[in-house]
Design a protein around this motif. Structure first.
Motif, PDB file in Angstrom:
ATOM      1  N   UNK A  73      40.027  45.213  33.629  1.00  0.00           N
ATOM      2  CA  UNK A  73      39.687  44.028  33.162  1.00  0.00           C
ATOM      3  C   UNK A  73      38.480  43.263  33.748  1.00  0.00           C
ATOM      4  N   UNK A  74      38.234  43.710  35.035  1.00  0.00           N
ATOM      5  CA  UNK A  74      37.055  42.930  35.925  1.00  0.00           C
ATOM      6  C   UNK A  74      35.696  43.735  35.035  1.00  0.00           C
ATOM      7  N   UNK A  75      35.884  45.035  34.728  1.00  0.00           N
ATOM      8  CA  UNK A  75      34.488  45.475  34.059  1.00  0.00           C
ATOM      9  C   UNK A  75      34.536  45.190  32.683  1.00  0.00           C
ATOM     10  N   UNK A  76      35.565  44.483  32.066  1.00  0.00           N
ATOM     11  CA  UNK A  76      35.787  44.135  30.550  1.00  0.00           C
ATOM     12  C   UNK A  76      35.607  45.465  29.530  1.00  0.00           C
ATOM     13  N   UNK A  77      36.144  46.445  30.248  1.00  0.00           N
ATOM     14  CA  UNK A  77      36.548  47.841  29.587  1.00  0.00           C
ATOM     15  C   UNK A  77      37.011  47.579  28.035  1.00  0.00           C
TER      16      UNK A  77
END
Length: 109
Positions: free
Chosen positions: A27-31
């Motif tokens: 989620x942090x990388x917006x994958x």
């Protein structure tokens, strides 16, 4: 909640953070948003994100093992529509802001 105090149950309890950390990192990388737009290889994503290829591949494979990503035979990864509906920031039903909040809480702990 009580657990049977067998070693395997205690170890299972100790390891429950692992899948959470995988999800929070994705989620942090917006994958989920990136892979909702179009399938991509780990190499392509690593270039776009300026990320370590080996680490990103491990993360994508873990997400695939968890059922949150689909790894295609050509080594491209994609996000299924039902997962994207929950985790892509382009979805009106996304819980991504809450996941990102949980990630912030993780750092506070």
């Amino acid at each position: 909640m009580t657990i049977d105090h067998k070693p395997e149950n205690i170890l299972k309890l100790a390891r429950q953070f692992m899948e959470s950390r995988i999800l929070l990192t994705a989620a942090e990388l917006n994958l989920f948003t990136l892979l909702d737009e179009a399938p991509s290889t780990a190499e392509n994503l690593a270039g776009r994100l300026h990320a370590d290829l080996r680490g990103l591949t491990i993360l994508l494979d873990a997400l695939s093992a968890m059922g949150l990503m689909i790894k295609e035979p050509d080594d491209a990864y994609r996000c299924s529509h039902d997962v994207a509906a929950c985790l892509s920031d382009s979805s009106p039903h996304s819980v991504l802001p809450m996941i990102n909040h949980a990630n912030h809480l993780w750092k506070s702990w």
